[in-house]
Design an enzyme around this catalytic site. Structure first.
Site, PDB file in Angstrom:
ATOM      1  N   GLN A 125       0.857  -1.192   0.000  1.00 32.67           N
ATOM      2  CA  GLN A 125       0.000   0.000   0.000  1.00 32.67           C
ATOM      3  C   GLN A 125       0.893   1.241   0.000  1.00 32.67           C
ATOM      4  O   GLN A 125       1.712   1.404   0.906  1.00 32.67           O
ATOM      5  CB  GLN A 125      -0.879  -0.015   1.248  1.00 32.67           C
ATOM      6  N   SER A 160       4.451  -0.798   3.952  1.00 32.73           N
ATOM      7  CA  SER A 160       4.759  -2.104   4.564  1.00 32.73           C
ATOM      8  C   SER A 160       5.057  -3.140   3.502  1.00 32.73           C
ATOM      9  O   SER A 160       4.316  -3.265   2.528  1.00 32.73           O
ATOM     10  CB  SER A 160       3.574  -2.608   5.390  1.00 32.73           C
ATOM     11  N   GLU A 243      -9.857  -1.303   6.130  1.00 38.16           N
ATOM     12  CA  GLU A 243      -8.634  -1.361   6.912  1.00 38.16           C
ATOM     13  C   GLU A 243      -8.941  -1.300   8.408  1.00 38.16           C
ATOM     14  O   GLU A 243      -8.316  -1.964   9.202  1.00 38.16           O
ATOM     15  CB  GLU A 243      -7.722  -0.201   6.492  1.00 38.16           C
ATOM     16  N   ASN A 357      -4.922   6.205  16.429  1.00 40.11           N
ATOM     17  CA  ASN A 357      -6.074   6.143  17.325  1.00 40.11           C
ATOM     18  C   ASN A 357      -6.575   7.537  17.708  1.00 40.11           C
ATOM     19  O   ASN A 357      -7.759   7.716  18.001  1.00 40.11           O
ATOM     20  CB  ASN A 357      -5.738   5.301  18.561  1.00 40.11           C
ATOM     21  N   GLU A 358      -5.663   8.536  17.701  1.00 46.69           N
ATOM     22  CA  GLU A 358      -6.130   9.902  17.988  1.00 46.69           C
ATOM     23  C   GLU A 358      -7.127  10.334  16.907  1.00 46.69           C
ATOM     24  O   GLU A 358      -8.173  10.912  17.198  1.00 46.69           O
ATOM     25  CB  GLU A 358      -4.949  10.897  18.010  1.00 46.69           C
TER      26      GLU A 358
HETATM   27  C1  LIG Z   1       3.587  -0.578  11.219  1.00 43.56           C
HETATM   28  C2  LIG Z   1       3.128   0.472  10.252  1.00 43.56           C
HETATM   29  C3  LIG Z   1       2.766   0.094   8.984  1.00 43.56           C
HETATM   30  C4  LIG Z   1       2.383   1.053   8.058  1.00 43.56           C
HETATM   31  N1  LIG Z   1       2.110   0.623   6.801  1.00 43.56           N
HETATM   32  C5  LIG Z   1       1.767   1.527   5.863  1.00 43.56           C
HETATM   33  C6  LIG Z   1       1.561   1.098   4.525  1.00 43.56           C
HETATM   34  O1  LIG Z   1       1.679  -0.084   4.199  1.00 43.56           O
HETATM   35  N2  LIG Z   1       1.263   2.016   3.606  1.00 43.56           N
HETATM   36  C7  LIG Z   1       1.130   3.338   3.913  1.00 43.56           C
HETATM   37  O2  LIG Z   1       0.805   4.113   3.020  1.00 43.56           O
HETATM   38  N3  LIG Z   1       1.319   3.787   5.177  1.00 43.56           N
HETATM   39  C8  LIG Z   1       1.648   2.906   6.164  1.00 43.56           C
HETATM   40  N4  LIG Z   1       1.889   3.328   7.452  1.00 43.56           N
HETATM   41  C9  LIG Z   1       1.831   4.757   7.756  1.00 43.56           C
HETATM   42  C10 LIG Z   1       0.649   5.148   8.632  1.00 43.56           C
HETATM   43  O3  LIG Z   1      -0.534   5.106   7.907  1.00 43.56           O
HETATM   44  C11 LIG Z   1       0.942   6.551   9.193  1.00 43.56           C
HETATM   45  O4  LIG Z   1       2.039   6.411  10.076  1.00 43.56           O
HETATM   46  C12 LIG Z   1      -0.250   7.123   9.945  1.00 43.56           C
HETATM   47  O5  LIG Z   1      -1.286   7.442   9.059  1.00 43.56           O
HETATM   48  C13 LIG Z   1       0.140   8.382  10.746  1.00 43.56           C
HETATM   49  O6  LIG Z   1       0.748   9.317   9.920  1.00 43.56           O
HETATM   50  P1  LIG Z   1       2.167   9.968  10.308  1.00 43.56           P
HETATM   51  O7  LIG Z   1       3.080   8.868  10.669  1.00 43.56           O
HETATM   52  O8  LIG Z   1       2.521  10.895   9.200  1.00 43.56           O
HETATM   53  O9  LIG Z   1       1.899  10.797  11.644  1.00 43.56           O
HETATM   54  P2  LIG Z   1       1.279  12.236  11.755  1.00 43.56           P
HETATM   55  O10 LIG Z   1       0.068  12.329  10.902  1.00 43.56           O
HETATM   56  O11 LIG Z   1       2.347  13.245  11.546  1.00 43.56           O
HETATM   57  O12 LIG Z   1       0.824  12.251  13.269  1.00 43.56           O
HETATM   58  C14 LIG Z   1       1.718  12.426  14.366  1.00 43.56           C
HETATM   59  C15 LIG Z   1       0.900  12.440  15.658  1.00 43.56           C
HETATM   60  O13 LIG Z   1      -0.015  13.547  15.655  1.00 43.56           O
HETATM   61  C16 LIG Z   1      -1.337  13.092  15.863  1.00 43.56           C
HETATM   62  N5  LIG Z   1      -2.291  13.884  15.086  1.00 43.56           N
HETATM   63  C17 LIG Z   1      -2.137  14.288  13.795  1.00 43.56           C
HETATM   64  N6  LIG Z   1      -3.238  14.980  13.406  1.00 43.56           N
HETATM   65  C18 LIG Z   1      -4.095  14.989  14.466  1.00 43.56           C
HETATM   66  C19 LIG Z   1      -5.411  15.535  14.694  1.00 43.56           C
HETATM   67  N7  LIG Z   1      -6.079  16.183  13.730  1.00 43.56           N
HETATM   68  N8  LIG Z   1      -5.987  15.344  15.896  1.00 43.56           N
HETATM   69  C20 LIG Z   1      -5.344  14.655  16.890  1.00 43.56           C
HETATM   70  N9  LIG Z   1      -4.095  14.136  16.740  1.00 43.56           N
HETATM   71  C21 LIG Z   1      -3.493  14.286  15.553  1.00 43.56           C
HETATM   72  C22 LIG Z   1      -1.340  11.658  15.352  1.00 43.56           C
HETATM   73  O14 LIG Z   1      -2.398  10.905  15.903  1.00 43.56           O
HETATM   74  C23 LIG Z   1       0.034  11.182  15.814  1.00 43.56           C
HETATM   75  O15 LIG Z   1       0.004  10.789  17.155  1.00 43.56           O
HETATM   76  C24 LIG Z   1       2.291   2.417   8.418  1.00 43.56           C
HETATM   77  C25 LIG Z   1       2.642   2.805   9.711  1.00 43.56           C
HETATM   78  C26 LIG Z   1       3.060   1.858  10.621  1.00 43.56           C
HETATM   79  C27 LIG Z   1       3.451   2.321  12.006  1.00 43.56           C
END
Ligand SMILES: Cc1cc2nc3c(=O)[nH]c(=O)nc-3n(C[C@H](O)[C@H](O)[C@H](O)COP(=O)(O)OP(=O)(O)OC[C@H]3O[C@@H](n4cnc5c(N)ncnc54)[C@H](O)[C@@H]3O)c2cc1C
Length: 376
Positions: A125, A160, A243, A357-358
């Site tokens: 993905q 992933s 998902e 989860n947020e």
């Molecule tokens: C094990 C694993 C597998 C993954 N696999 C894939 C994959 O196969 N393909 C893919 O495309 N992506 C994948 N991801 C990425 C995943 O979807 C993102 O990490 C996730 O969507 C969070 O985005 P970010 O890491 O950019 O964090 P950010 O969006 O930068 O968030 C950082 C923190 O801020 C909080 N936050 C942000 N906005 C808000 C809001 N509006 N209100 C409250 N809190 C907020 C978040 O909850 C988080 O705690 C994977 C991630 C992990 C850990």
């Protein structure tokens, strides 16, 4: 309310149990986040696929057996109870396939699904970008119109299993004037195409569980656009529902893990440690509650919509709690018990992937409870 399984369900359960008893490798396979482990898990997908057990609820023409969702839940219970290998093809099976079934053309279904079911093509993905995780609509990778297709440019991250997978699916901005949810297109592309650079990213334990993808003028034919160009957001949202809903994490995974936790407690715990005992019991009860919720969900005809966010928080919190309890129970030995440890490391990611989860709590507050939108 009748909580008994029917004769056909029990028959299917017995067949699956017997098959697993015969085929599940005696020794756990190496981690699927390593090159060797990935190849071994692909072999396992082929073994499942050969007997139409990789995607039991899909129609037969796509490689499945056309069984009901209830029987799929039965299959999952047996699968996890048998401690069968992790599913290396889960992104394709759980995310891309339901999206194609809803938005794909008959040609795409016929071309993409059977090799996916057979373990021949493993999908990754490619949604997240360095500036677009929770705020996915901020994505910047582009798809530009060209003769007979599109040229992809930009960067994706946290993909992933992309370090070893064959193909990717993701969202691209196809209208340069567009903002946010508009002007996006959902496309499939080969990871070994000219212009794709796959750079593996190490996990906490160093295994390349993810990769970054750099796309530099990658050609994708029109046949690999899913749904209408420019309407990719709507297509993507049907994937996101899957998902977070039942299909990504079925109850069987947690009921089996908590059974093993109870066994571990019986073998290893100091019975006077009532605090630990209560945590074991709590995890066991929560896994059963999730199971009942699963049956309730499939007994409804409607799409569960925002309720999938409740599911996602529930299973991801439960996964962390049960693995923390197991490691506390094992004490210093925990570091030697590689299966519990590997699953613990993975459980830590549950509250992040599939939408943090947020963010799920925001969805619940706003869409299920009707609370006012918080400040962003
Ligand atoms: C094990 C694993 C597998 C993954 N696999 C894939 C994959 O196969 N393909 C893919 O495309 N992506 C994948 N991801 C990425 C995943 O979807 C993102 O990490 C996730 O969507 C969070 O985005 P970010 O890491 O950019 O964090 P950010 O969006 O930068 O968030 C950082 C923190 O801020 C909080 N936050 C942000 N906005 C808000 C809001 N509006 N209100 C409250 N809190 C907020 C978040 O909850 C988080 O705690 C994977 C991630 C992990 C850990």
């Amino acid at each position: 309310m009748d909580l008994e399984f029917g004769a056909a369900d029990e028959e299917f359960r017995a067949e699956v149990r017997a098959w697993l008893a015969e085929h599940v490798p005696a020794e756990p396979l190496p981690s699927l986040e390593t090159e060797e482990g990935f190849a071994r898990h692909r072999e396992w997908e082929r073994t499942l696929g050969a007997d139409r057990l990789s995607v039991v609820s899909w129609p037969r023409e796509h490689g499945g057996r056309g069984v009901s969702v209830l029987q799929w839940l039965v299959f999952e219970e047996e699968y996890y109870a048998a401690n069968a290998p992790g599913r290396v093809s889960q992104n394709g099976i759980n995310l891309l396939a339901p999206t194609l079934m809803k938005h794909g053309t008959p040609e795409q279904l016929a071309r993409v699904l059977p090799p996916m079911a057979a373990g021949e093509v493993i999908w990754a993905q490619a949604w997240s970008e360095p500036g677009a995780g929770s705020d996915l609509a901020a994505l910047r990778a582009t798809a530009t119109r060209t003769d007979g297709g599109w040229l992809l440019n930009g960067q994706k991250t946290w993909s992933s299993r992309a370090a070893f997978a064959d193909r990717g699916f993701g969202l691209f901005r196809s209208d340069p004037e567009s903002e946010r949810h508009r002007g996006l297109t959902y496309l499939m592309f080969p990871l070994d195409a000219e212009g794709v650079t796959v750079r593996p990213i190490g996990r906490l334990d160093g295994k390349p569980a993810f990769a970054e993808l750099f796309l530099d003028g990658v050609f994708v034919p029109d046949a690999d656009v899913i749904g209408e160009p420019g309407k990719g957001w709507n297509v993507a949202m049907s994937t996101a529902g899957n998902e977070r809903g039942l299909t990504l994490r079925s109850p069987g995974r947690f009921t089996a893990a908590t059974e093993r936790l109870v066994e571990l407690w019986k073998e290893r715990a100091d019975p006077s440690d009532t605090a630990l005992r209560d945590r074991v019991a709590d995890a066991w009860i929560r896994s059963r509650a999730y199971r009942l919720k699963g049956f309730e969900t499939i007994s409804r005809d409607d799409d569960i919509g925002a309720e999938s966010s409740l599911n996602k928080i529930f299973w991801s919190d439960l996964d962390v709690a049960l693995h923390e309890t197991a490691l506390d129970l094992l004490g210093a030995d925990g570091e030697l018990e590689s299966e519990w440890l590997e699953n613990y490391v993975f459980s830590l990611a549950g509250p992040i992937y599939a939408g943090t989860n947020e963010i799920q709590r925001n969805v619940i507050a706003e869409r299920l409870l009707g609370l006012p939108r918080g400040a962003r």
